[in-house]
Each structure stands twice: as C-alpha cells, then as structure tokens.
Design a protein around this motif. Structure first.
Motif, PDB file in Angstrom:
ATOM      1  N   PRO A  33      13.477  13.366  -6.399  1.00  0.00           N
ATOM      2  CA  PRO A  33      12.859  12.349  -5.539  1.00  0.00           C
ATOM      3  C   PRO A  33      11.817  11.557  -6.334  1.00  0.00           C
ATOM      4  O   PRO A  33      11.139  12.108  -7.200  1.00  0.00           O
ATOM      5  CB  PRO A  33      12.209  13.150  -4.422  1.00  0.00           C
ATOM      6  CG  PRO A  33      12.270  14.563  -4.807  1.00  0.00           C
ATOM      7  CD  PRO A  33      13.204  14.710  -5.954  1.00  0.00           C
ATOM      8  N   GLU A  34      11.741  10.279  -6.043  1.00  0.00           N
ATOM      9  CA  GLU A  34      10.786   9.402  -6.710  1.00  0.00           C
ATOM     10  C   GLU A  34       9.927   8.719  -5.648  1.00  0.00           C
ATOM     11  O   GLU A  34      10.450   8.221  -4.656  1.00  0.00           O
ATOM     12  CB  GLU A  34      11.516   8.338  -7.536  1.00  0.00           C
ATOM     13  CG  GLU A  34      12.331   8.921  -8.662  1.00  0.00           C
ATOM     14  CD  GLU A  34      13.083   7.857  -9.460  1.00  0.00           C
ATOM     15  OE1 GLU A  34      12.952   6.649  -9.159  1.00  0.00           O
ATOM     16  OE2 GLU A  34      13.810   8.240 -10.375  1.00  0.00           O
ATOM     17  N   TYR A  35       8.639   8.717  -5.888  1.00  0.00           N
ATOM     18  CA  TYR A  35       7.694   8.111  -4.943  1.00  0.00           C
ATOM     19  C   TYR A  35       6.887   7.044  -5.678  1.00  0.00           C
ATOM     20  O   TYR A  35       6.350   7.312  -6.751  1.00  0.00           O
ATOM     21  CB  TYR A  35       6.753   9.171  -4.365  1.00  0.00           C
ATOM     22  CG  TYR A  35       7.492  10.346  -3.789  1.00  0.00           C
ATOM     23  CD1 TYR A  35       8.160  10.229  -2.565  1.00  0.00           C
ATOM     24  CD2 TYR A  35       7.553  11.553  -4.459  1.00  0.00           C
ATOM     25  CE1 TYR A  35       8.856  11.308  -2.040  1.00  0.00           C
ATOM     26  CE2 TYR A  35       8.247  12.636  -3.934  1.00  0.00           C
ATOM     27  CZ  TYR A  35       8.896  12.503  -2.725  1.00  0.00           C
ATOM     28  OH  TYR A  35       9.590  13.564  -2.200  1.00  0.00           O
ATOM     29  N   LEU A  36       6.810   5.869  -5.106  1.00  0.00           N
ATOM     30  CA  LEU A  36       6.044   4.781  -5.704  1.00  0.00           C
ATOM     31  C   LEU A  36       4.779   4.564  -4.885  1.00  0.00           C
ATOM     32  O   LEU A  36       4.834   4.349  -3.674  1.00  0.00           O
ATOM     33  CB  LEU A  36       6.866   3.487  -5.750  1.00  0.00           C
ATOM     34  CG  LEU A  36       6.153   2.281  -6.358  1.00  0.00           C
ATOM     35  CD1 LEU A  36       5.765   2.544  -7.817  1.00  0.00           C
ATOM     36  CD2 LEU A  36       7.016   1.042  -6.250  1.00  0.00           C
ATOM     37  N   ILE A  37       3.656   4.626  -5.555  1.00  0.00           N
ATOM     38  CA  ILE A  37       2.357   4.408  -4.937  1.00  0.00           C
ATOM     39  C   ILE A  37       1.791   3.117  -5.528  1.00  0.00           C
ATOM     40  O   ILE A  37       1.676   2.979  -6.735  1.00  0.00           O
ATOM     41  CB  ILE A  37       1.387   5.584  -5.247  1.00  0.00           C
ATOM     42  CG1 ILE A  37       1.962   6.921  -4.801  1.00  0.00           C
ATOM     43  CG2 ILE A  37       0.017   5.322  -4.668  1.00  0.00           C
ATOM     44  CD1 ILE A  37       2.092   7.091  -3.315  1.00  0.00           C
ATOM     45  N   GLU A  38       1.454   2.174  -4.655  1.00  0.00           N
ATOM     46  CA  GLU A  38       0.892   0.900  -5.095  1.00  0.00           C
ATOM     47  C   GLU A  38      -0.578   0.836  -4.684  1.00  0.00           C
ATOM     48  O   GLU A  38      -0.895   1.048  -3.512  1.00  0.00           O
ATOM     49  CB  GLU A  38       1.656  -0.260  -4.465  1.00  0.00           C
ATOM     50  CG  GLU A  38       3.119  -0.307  -4.886  1.00  0.00           C
ATOM     51  CD  GLU A  38       3.894  -1.361  -4.140  1.00  0.00           C
ATOM     52  OE1 GLU A  38       4.344  -2.318  -4.791  1.00  0.00           O
ATOM     53  OE2 GLU A  38       4.037  -1.224  -2.907  1.00  0.00           O
TER      54      GLU A  38
END
Length: 196
Positions: free
Chosen positions: A7-12
């Motif tokens: 799983p990949e999570y992008l936090i901006e």
C-alpha cells in the motif's frame, strides 16, 4: 507466488521556510511512531502549538534529521519568490525474507535474505513564501490547520490499514528495516501524478 504491491499513502503538506524543518520532522515521527516496532519510550514534539509523537531513538532521529536537512537544502536551492517549490520524500518499510533459491544456483546470489517492501509513504512538501507579514500570518494559520489534518489522516490510516503488516518473525531489535529517500524515482503515485 507473485509479490503483492505494498500500500502507498501520499501525504501533502505545505510550510513556509521558517517551519518546514519542524513540519516535515513532525510528520515523519508521526508515521514512525505507528510503524516502528522496537520498544520505545514515547516522547512529544511541539510543532506550531500541536503535540506530535516523537520516536526517541538516536539512530532514527539522526536519519530523519539528515533527510529533512537534505530536503530543505534542495528546496531552498530551487526556491523562487514568485512561485511555490515542491519536494518529495518517501518512507518505505520492509520485511526480511529468506531468499528462495531455485535450481541449486542460489549460492552465487550473495545474500540469503531479501527485503520486501510492505508499506510506502510519500510526503509531498510545498514551500510557501509569503511576501508580507499579513500573508505570513495567514500562511502560518493555514499550515497549522494542514498539520492537524495530516496528523489525523495518518492516524486514521494506521488504525484502519493493519492487515498488510507482516508478522514479527525475528528477535532482532528492529524487525522491519526502513528507508527514507529524497525525491525518489519510483513507480506508483509519483509517476501517475506526472511528478517524474
């Protein structure tokens, strides 16, 4: 057996030059607090009147400080007063698995273990450069709101998504190696967003 994609999570997030180090450091410690499995004494990190968790492990703290410093230097070297600057970091967590050797030729490959990624976090940082004190006040308020939402999002993800975490099968101090990269060249969210 085919390897599953982690799983990949992008936090901006965004920050201004005066607090970018603290913001990024706080977010990384928040991620590690929930994915770092050795015994730790919980500590706290104060960032813009928010209390975030801190992993008080000298080796990890040194790595985080080094990578955050690299990111800040890279962003400040490309900064422009008229536009915002972006930087990207990734955090990957791995499990060690015994390498399967096929056909009796595995002896020449070297390592008997391989590291398989089980989770990735991307942190996209946008550097805002306010020109007036009034703009700076508004930016700091927005940064604080963004930081709070980011911390809550990380908390929601780590509480919701646990089934992919591999079992601990070793007595090593840290059962899951990790890596922090600046501007990674990876498949996945970075490419699909046209960032690389």
């Amino acid at each position: 057996m085919e390897q599953r994609k982690p799983p990949e999570y992008l936090i901006e997030v965004f920050a201004d030059p005066t607090c970018v180090k603290d913001i990024v450091r706080g977010i990384l410690h928040t991620i590690f607090f929930h994915r770092y499995f050795p015994s730790i004494c919980p500590s706290a990190l104060e960032v813009l009147d928010f209390t975030l968790p801190l992993v008080a492990d000298p080796e990890l703290e040194t790595l985080i400080d080094t990578r955050v410093g690299q990111l800040v230097r890279q962003m400040s070297s490309t900064s422009s007063p008229k536009s915002s600057v972006r930087g990207l970091m990734s955090v990957s967590f791995f499990e060690k698995k015994r390498r399967k050797t096929g056909g009796g030729l595995g002896w020449w490959t070297g390592k008997a273990e391989e590291e398989i990624c089980w989770e990735k976090w991307g942190l996209e940082v946008t550097l805002a450069t306010p020109r007036t004190e009034d703009e700076r006040t508004k930016v700091i308020k927005a940064i604080g709101s963004s930081l709070q939402k980011t911390a809550m999002r990380i908390l929601a993800i780590v509480n919701r998504d646990k089934e992919h975490i591999p079992p601990i099968t070793t007595s090593e101090t840290n059962p899951f190696p990790y890596n922090i990269e600046i501007n990674p060249r990876v498949e996945g969210w970075g490419r699909s967003m046209g960032m690389f």
